[in-house]
Design a protein around this motif. Structure first.
Motif, short mmCIF file in Angstrom:
data_model
loop_
_atom_site.label_atom_id
_atom_site.label_comp_id
_atom_site.label_asym_id
_atom_site.label_seq_id
_atom_site.Cartn_x
_atom_site.Cartn_y
_atom_site.Cartn_z
N ALA A 39 12.26 2.41 -1.11
CA ALA A 39 12.05 0.88 -1.42
C ALA A 39 10.70 0.30 -0.79
O ALA A 39 10.71 0.36 0.30
CB ALA A 39 13.17 0.00 -1.28
N ASP A 40 9.71 -0.32 -1.59
CA ASP A 40 8.69 -0.94 -0.93
C ASP A 40 8.19 -1.99 -1.94
O ASP A 40 8.98 -2.50 -2.85
CB ASP A 40 7.63 0.28 -1.07
N THR A 41 7.09 -2.62 -1.87
CA THR A 41 6.39 -3.67 -2.63
C THR A 41 4.82 -3.32 -2.88
O THR A 41 4.40 -3.00 -1.94
CB THR A 41 6.54 -4.97 -1.67
N LEU A 42 4.74 -3.53 -4.02
CA LEU A 42 3.23 -3.18 -4.56
C LEU A 42 2.58 -4.47 -4.38
O LEU A 42 3.18 -5.62 -4.90
CB LEU A 42 3.27 -2.70 -5.97
N HIS A 43 1.20 -4.54 -4.00
CA HIS A 43 0.25 -5.58 -3.79
C HIS A 43 -0.87 -5.46 -4.20
O HIS A 43 -1.57 -4.34 -3.98
CB HIS A 43 0.33 -6.06 -2.40
N VAL A 44 -1.54 -6.25 -5.30
CA VAL A 44 -2.69 -6.24 -5.63
C VAL A 44 -3.62 -7.28 -5.20
O VAL A 44 -3.53 -8.23 -5.53
CB VAL A 44 -3.09 -6.15 -7.20
N HIS A 45 -4.65 -6.70 -4.16
CA HIS A 45 -5.17 -7.87 -3.45
C HIS A 45 -6.41 -8.41 -4.30
O HIS A 45 -6.81 -7.88 -5.22
CB HIS A 45 -6.11 -7.04 -2.33
N GLY A 46 -6.63 -9.45 -4.01
CA GLY A 46 -7.63 -10.38 -4.57
C GLY A 46 -6.91 -11.02 -5.84
O GLY A 46 -7.43 -12.18 -6.43
N TYR A 47 -5.91 -10.62 -6.44
CA TYR A 47 -5.15 -10.99 -7.81
C TYR A 47 -3.99 -11.59 -7.03
O TYR A 47 -3.30 -12.49 -7.75
CB TYR A 47 -4.83 -10.15 -8.70
N LYS B 18 -0.81 -10.39 -6.98
CA LYS B 18 0.17 -9.86 -7.48
C LYS B 18 1.09 -8.91 -6.83
O LYS B 18 0.23 -7.90 -6.19
CB LYS B 18 -0.38 -9.12 -8.87
N GLU B 19 2.34 -8.97 -7.04
CA GLU B 19 3.26 -8.24 -6.37
C GLU B 19 4.35 -7.61 -7.13
O GLU B 19 4.62 -8.15 -8.26
CB GLU B 19 3.97 -8.95 -5.00
N LEU B 20 4.88 -6.34 -6.93
CA LEU B 20 5.95 -5.80 -7.55
C LEU B 20 6.89 -5.21 -6.69
O LEU B 20 6.64 -4.44 -5.86
CB LEU B 20 5.21 -4.82 -8.59
N ALA B 21 8.08 -5.60 -6.86
CA ALA B 21 9.47 -4.79 -6.14
C ALA B 21 9.30 -3.12 -6.64
O ALA B 21 9.35 -2.91 -7.87
CB ALA B 21 10.62 -5.43 -6.26
N LEU B 22 9.37 -2.43 -5.57
CA LEU B 22 9.62 -0.81 -5.94
C LEU B 22 10.63 -0.21 -5.63
O LEU B 22 10.95 -0.21 -4.32
CB LEU B 22 8.32 -0.01 -5.32
N PRO B 23 11.87 -0.21 -6.53
CA PRO B 23 13.03 0.17 -6.05
C PRO B 23 12.87 1.92 -5.69
O PRO B 23 11.94 2.41 -6.38
CB PRO B 23 13.97 0.15 -7.35
N ALA B 24 13.55 2.37 -4.85
CA ALA B 24 13.58 3.77 -4.37
C ALA B 24 13.89 4.55 -5.44
O ALA B 24 15.03 4.48 -6.28
CB ALA B 24 14.51 3.85 -3.18
N GLY B 25 13.00 5.41 -5.92
CA GLY B 25 13.22 6.69 -6.83
C GLY B 25 13.09 6.02 -8.39
O GLY B 25 13.55 6.89 -9.01
N GLN B 26 12.93 4.90 -8.61
CA GLN B 26 12.56 4.14 -9.98
C GLN B 26 11.31 3.81 -10.09
O GLN B 26 10.62 3.38 -9.36
CB GLN B 26 13.64 3.12 -10.13
N PHE C 77 -10.98 -4.38 -5.89
CA PHE C 77 -9.65 -4.74 -5.63
C PHE C 77 -8.87 -3.62 -5.03
O PHE C 77 -8.70 -2.76 -5.87
CB PHE C 77 -8.99 -5.63 -6.46
N GLU C 78 -8.24 -3.72 -4.02
CA GLU C 78 -7.12 -2.73 -3.61
C GLU C 78 -5.80 -2.95 -3.89
O GLU C 78 -5.30 -3.97 -3.67
CB GLU C 78 -7.44 -2.81 -1.86
N VAL C 79 -5.20 -1.78 -4.43
CA VAL C 79 -3.53 -1.77 -4.73
C VAL C 79 -3.09 -0.73 -3.56
O VAL C 79 -3.26 0.28 -3.35
CB VAL C 79 -3.39 -1.23 -6.17
N GLU C 80 -2.03 -1.48 -2.88
CA GLU C 80 -1.50 -0.81 -1.83
C GLU C 80 0.16 -1.19 -1.86
O GLU C 80 0.47 -2.00 -2.46
CB GLU C 80 -2.31 -1.10 -0.38
N THR C 81 0.62 -0.53 -1.01
CA THR C 81 2.10 -0.76 -0.66
C THR C 81 2.29 -1.48 0.54
O THR C 81 1.47 -1.29 1.70
CB THR C 81 2.92 0.45 -0.67
#
Length: 300
Positions: free
Chosen positions: A251-259, A261-269, A283-287
């Motif tokens: 389980a983690d969170t996706l983050h798009v820097h500069g924009y 924008k975030e998105l929850a990342l459920p484990a295994g889905q 722009f960097e996309v990271e967890t």
């Protein structure tokens, strides 16, 4: 027969005792009625906090003496560099066993306290008093460079372990002014991550059908701390819509820097973030939790 003390004598004695107590309290508290970390007049910065660690004769590259402390519990610093969507880069200092104390700079060396210096290729750029710093592109010449962040005590001695200064480093490549993109390239990723690919190939598009109204779909997988396909760049034209499909084993969170924008990342889905690339730049996309760079969005 013992003669009784005169009233005037008793008053003078009480007044002298009260004055002595006030002087003793003031000496203990320092100026302003609170303890002070600043050294005594006539003593050097190095003499002020000699009881903290071991003051070495060796110096860092900028002429500051090293203050050696045991490795266990010693200050640590890690620097992360991210491109700013408007200009230059944003630096984040992740420290352990250390706190920034700007109001005590120039005082005695206290355990795990002080400030930092930022250097570019060995040349000092700034003194840092907190975990964030904006580095303007105008201060970085075109080409490849090395950023160094070094930790110092309040007395300006450099914290050291095993004879070496406590510092963090990051690589940085600056593009020529007026070049395409945001006018600069991105620094090397933090320690422990694979280097970001420089080729503009980026992750492969997804084989599945894209969401409605999406121009491009990118599918990424995070497993055991690794990103597949390997991090690269995804080129987009301004105004295009991209779908980021990410599957993480934790389980983690996706983050798009500069924009922002975030998105929850459920484990295994698998989770999907749809984004309109309405801003140009890199722009960097990271967890968040695993601090992995998944891809870079290069919007022209």
């Amino acid at each position: 027969m013992t003669r009784a003390a005169r009233p005037g004598s008793r008053l003078r004695t009480a007044a002298l005792a009260a004055a002595a107590l006030l002087l003793a309290g003031g000496a203990a508290a320092g100026c302003g009625g609170r303890p002070t970390t600043h050294h005594k007049p006539g003593t050097s910065h190095e003499q002020a906090g000699g009881s903290v660690g071991t003051l070495l004769d060796a110096q860092d590259g900028s002429g500051h003496r090293l203050r050696e402390v045991p490795a266990e519990g010693a200050p640590q610093v890690r620097v992360t560099v991210r491109p700013d969507s408007e200009d230059g880069w944003n630096l984040q200092l992740a420290v352990e066993h250390f706190r920034f104390t700007p109001d005590s700079t120039g005082g005695a060396a206290l355990p795990g306290a002080g400030h930092a210096h930022l250097e570019l290729d060995g040349r000092k750029l700034a003194r840092l008093y907190g975990p964030w710093f904006h580095l303007p592109a105008a201060q970085v010449p075109e080409g490849a460079h090395t950023l160094t962040v070094r930790l110092y005590a309040d007395d300006h001695t450099a914290w050291a372990v095993a004879g070496k200064p406590v510092e963090g480093m990051a690589a940085l490549t600056a593009a020529a002014p007026g070049a395409s993109g945001s006018g600069h390239d991105h620094a090397a990723p933090p320690t422990g991550q694979a280097p970001t690919g420089q080729a503009p190939t980026g992750p492969a598009p997804s084989d599945g059908p894209p969401p409605a109204g999406v121009d491009r779909t990118v599918t990424l997988t995070v497993r055991d701390g690794r990103v597949s396909p390997a991090p690269g760049r995804t080129e987009l034209k301004r105004g295009e819509r991209i779908a980021l499909r990410v599957t993480s084993d934790r389980a983690d969170t996706l983050h798009v820097h500069g924009y922002d924008k975030e998105l929850a990342l459920p484990a295994g889905q698998e989770a999907t973030l749809v984004l309109t690339a309405d801003r140009t730049g890199l722009f960097e996309v990271e967890t968040h939790a695993s601090r992995l760079v998944l891809t870079q969005l290069l919007v022209r």
